[in-house]
Write a protein that holds these residues in place. Sequence first.
Motif, PDB file in Angstrom:
ATOM      1  N   LYS A   8     -58.798 -29.876 -94.427  1.00 10.61           N
ATOM      2  CA  LYS A   8     -59.493 -28.695 -93.906  1.00 10.61           C
ATOM      3  C   LYS A   8     -58.968 -28.368 -92.499  1.00 10.61           C
ATOM      4  CE  LYS A   8     -63.115 -31.169 -91.612  1.00 10.61           C
ATOM      5  NZ  LYS A   8     -64.404 -31.847 -91.620  1.00 10.61           N
ATOM      6  N   GLY A  12     -55.905 -31.816 -87.885  1.00 11.39           N
ATOM      7  CA  GLY A  12     -54.603 -32.259 -87.379  1.00 11.39           C
ATOM      8  C   GLY A  12     -53.508 -32.168 -88.429  1.00 11.39           C
ATOM      9  N   LYS A  13     -53.720 -31.298 -89.407  1.00  7.98           N
ATOM     10  CA  LYS A  13     -52.739 -31.170 -90.490  1.00  7.98           C
ATOM     11  C   LYS A  13     -51.407 -30.632 -89.965  1.00  7.98           C
ATOM     12  CE  LYS A  13     -53.522 -28.225 -93.883  1.00  7.98           C
ATOM     13  NZ  LYS A  13     -52.517 -27.399 -94.559  1.00  7.98           N
ATOM     14  N   SER A  14     -51.462 -29.585 -89.134  1.00  6.07           N
ATOM     15  CA  SER A  14     -50.217 -29.025 -88.590  1.00  6.07           C
ATOM     16  C   SER A  14     -49.515 -30.039 -87.694  1.00  6.07           C
ATOM     17  CB  SER A  14     -50.485 -27.749 -87.790  1.00  6.07           C
ATOM     18  OG  SER A  14     -51.037 -26.781 -88.632  1.00  6.07           O
ATOM     19  N   THR A  15     -50.310 -30.771 -86.927  1.00  7.94           N
ATOM     20  CA  THR A  15     -49.735 -31.799 -86.060  1.00  7.94           C
ATOM     21  C   THR A  15     -49.051 -32.870 -86.902  1.00  7.94           C
ATOM     22  OG1 THR A  15     -51.610 -31.409 -84.580  1.00  7.94           O
ATOM     23  CG2 THR A  15     -50.254 -33.333 -84.108  1.00  7.94           C
ATOM     24  N   ASP A 226     -57.299 -42.511 -82.967  1.00  6.46           N
ATOM     25  CA  ASP A 226     -57.312 -42.838 -81.525  1.00  6.46           C
ATOM     26  C   ASP A 226     -58.646 -42.521 -80.876  1.00  6.46           C
ATOM     27  OD1 ASP A 226     -56.465 -39.803 -80.197  1.00  6.46           O
ATOM     28  OD2 ASP A 226     -55.902 -40.184 -82.258  1.00  6.46           O
ATOM     29  N   GLU A 247     -51.010 -36.910 -83.356  1.00  6.78           N
ATOM     30  CA  GLU A 247     -50.688 -36.408 -82.028  1.00  6.78           C
ATOM     31  C   GLU A 247     -49.781 -37.384 -81.272  1.00  6.78           C
ATOM     32  OE1 GLU A 247     -53.379 -33.489 -79.809  1.00  6.78           O
ATOM     33  OE2 GLU A 247     -53.985 -35.485 -79.143  1.00  6.78           O
TER      34      GLU A 247
HETATM   35  N1  LIG Z   1     -57.082 -37.071 -80.598  1.00  4.51           N
HETATM   36  C1  LIG Z   1     -56.292 -36.549 -81.535  1.00  4.51           C
HETATM   37  N2  LIG Z   1     -56.228 -35.218 -81.667  1.00  4.51           N
HETATM   38  C2  LIG Z   1     -55.419 -34.716 -82.624  1.00  4.51           C
HETATM   39  C3  LIG Z   1     -54.663 -35.549 -83.474  1.00  4.51           C
HETATM   40  N3  LIG Z   1     -53.956 -34.766 -84.315  1.00  4.51           N
HETATM   41  C4  LIG Z   1     -54.263 -33.492 -84.001  1.00  4.51           C
HETATM   42  N4  LIG Z   1     -55.146 -33.453 -82.969  1.00  4.51           N
HETATM   43  C5  LIG Z   1     -55.734 -32.260 -82.317  1.00  4.51           C
HETATM   44  O1  LIG Z   1     -56.591 -31.626 -83.254  1.00  4.51           O
HETATM   45  C6  LIG Z   1     -56.540 -30.209 -83.063  1.00  4.51           C
HETATM   46  C7  LIG Z   1     -56.206 -29.533 -84.377  1.00  4.51           C
HETATM   47  O2  LIG Z   1     -54.891 -29.869 -84.743  1.00  4.51           O
HETATM   48  P1  LIG Z   1     -54.042 -29.010 -85.795  1.00  4.51           P
HETATM   49  O3  LIG Z   1     -52.852 -29.809 -86.107  1.00  4.51           O
HETATM   50  O4  LIG Z   1     -53.838 -27.631 -85.320  1.00  4.51           O
HETATM   51  O5  LIG Z   1     -55.074 -29.004 -87.013  1.00  4.51           O
HETATM   52  P2  LIG Z   1     -55.043 -28.228 -88.409  1.00  4.51           P
HETATM   53  O6  LIG Z   1     -55.944 -27.046 -88.265  1.00  4.51           O
HETATM   54  O7  LIG Z   1     -55.589 -29.209 -89.355  1.00  4.51           O
HETATM   55  O8  LIG Z   1     -53.643 -27.821 -88.708  1.00  4.51           O
HETATM   56  C8  LIG Z   1     -55.495 -29.952 -81.990  1.00  4.51           C
HETATM   57  O9  LIG Z   1     -56.142 -29.782 -80.771  1.00  4.51           O
HETATM   58  C9  LIG Z   1     -54.667 -31.229 -81.999  1.00  4.51           C
HETATM   59  O10 LIG Z   1     -54.072 -31.485 -80.771  1.00  4.51           O
HETATM   60  C10 LIG Z   1     -54.753 -36.967 -83.308  1.00  4.51           C
HETATM   61  O11 LIG Z   1     -54.134 -37.768 -83.999  1.00  4.51           O
HETATM   62  N5  LIG Z   1     -55.585 -37.394 -82.322  1.00  4.51           N
END
Ligand SMILES: Nc1nc2c(ncn2[C@@H]2O[C@H](COP(=O)(O)OP(=O)(O)O)[C@@H](O)[C@H]2O)c(=O)[nH]1
Length: 395
Positions: A8, A12-15, A226, A247
């Motif tokens: 959803k 952090g999917k894009s990350t 984390d 991240e």
């Molecule tokens: N603390 C932490 N934050 C993360 C991690 N992965 C992603 N984020 C944060 O979660 C938020 C959403 O990440 P994004 O990749 O855009 O999520 P998506 O909507 O699922 O694609 C961003 O602010 C990221 O920096 C992680 O492993 N640890």
Amino acid sequence: MQVGLLGKTNVGKSTFFSAATETLVQIGNYPFTTIEPNVGIAYVHTDCACKFFGIPHKNSLCLQGTRLIPVKLVDIAGLIPGAHEGKGLGNQFLDDSRQAEVLIHVVDISGSTDIQGQPVPIGTHDPLEDIEFVENEFDHWFKQILEREWSKLIKEIEQKTTKLVDGIAKRFSGLGIKDYEISAVLQNLDLLSKKTSDWNALDLDNFVKALRKKTKPMLIAANKADLCKDLAILYKIKERSVACSAEAELLLKKATKAGLITYMPGDSRFVINENVKITDEQQKALDVVKTILEKLKSTGIQNILNTVVFDILKQIVVYPVEDETKLSNKNGEILPDAKLLPVSSTTKDLASSIHKDLEKGFLYAIDVKTKQRIGSDYTLKNGDVIKIVSSLSRG
Ligand SMILES: Nc1nc2c(ncn2[C@@H]2O[C@H](COP(=O)(O)OP(=O)(O)O)[C@@H](O)[C@H]2O)c(=O)[nH]1
Ligand SMILES: [Mg+2]
């Protein structure tokens, strides 16, 4: 082979996708270098066969004996409740999921994103709910496919124009599901001998669930680990799961690419390169990542990729060569290819995966490690280096 990534919003999917597909190596001309924006190349890691032979070689996919093998990673967008009914990006979602052989479900294990994907305080959302919702979405989708055609299928079976397994296989062929997979599930649930017209609602539910689990296996990427105070929640997950921090991995890969650090994905540590200037901000970020690595042992991303390919999809790595003394191809490149093949593949399967002519004219093969001559039905082992001798040259 295609690995699907889903989850959803805000988990952090894009990350994860960026971290997994950020390359530390020069990408060659793979068949899938230019593809749709939601498709990227991630690499699984294995010991390169060059270690066995103790020969140095120049290959951009061999990093000091660690062989990087490309796999296709597809970012499957549009996962919202009701996707199976075409809600949100429903059709896109289903199309992408259809082709995936295995799925990585990214969840926010820290519980800081609610079911709609809105940020909430850490620990206030139960990530187990997300896992259940995604599985239900897939089960519904599978069930729809079968229910739509159920009465027709019963008729066909009664009129003996089809058999149960074939009839079901036809309905699921669009999802790349094979008849032997359907057979196995029916057998496990003791449904092979039951008359189709006697199946009750529970039989149907159990069947689609088991079929989904078998044909779209899922690994839970417990992301944002984390942020978790403790990771005990991982034990509550029934499915296979790996704690991760996408991240941290993204940061490490970027710092490596920028020449600031030396880091091998999957490692529990990194080192700051000598004679590089690091800003206070960079130092701070690296310090944070160091603490994360100490807590999680690794960022988890490489472990997840390796787990889906080697443990869940049960792939082995085989190195085809044309010159068994030099371990090279015609151009003299040593151990040029590392091929992923399903466990219990034969020499013939390897030949066919390289070129149809190689299979057609198959004479014999050589296991280069043992120097033994092997036949077409020889079962390959992980790490095998194989020369195929064929009466037809490669097209
Ligand atoms: N603390 C932490 N934050 C993360 C991690 N992965 C992603 N984020 C944060 O979660 C938020 C959403 O990440 P994004 O990749 O855009 O999520 P998506 O909507 O699922 O694609 C961003 O602010 C990221 O920096 C992680 O492993 N640890
Ligand atoms: Mg995103």
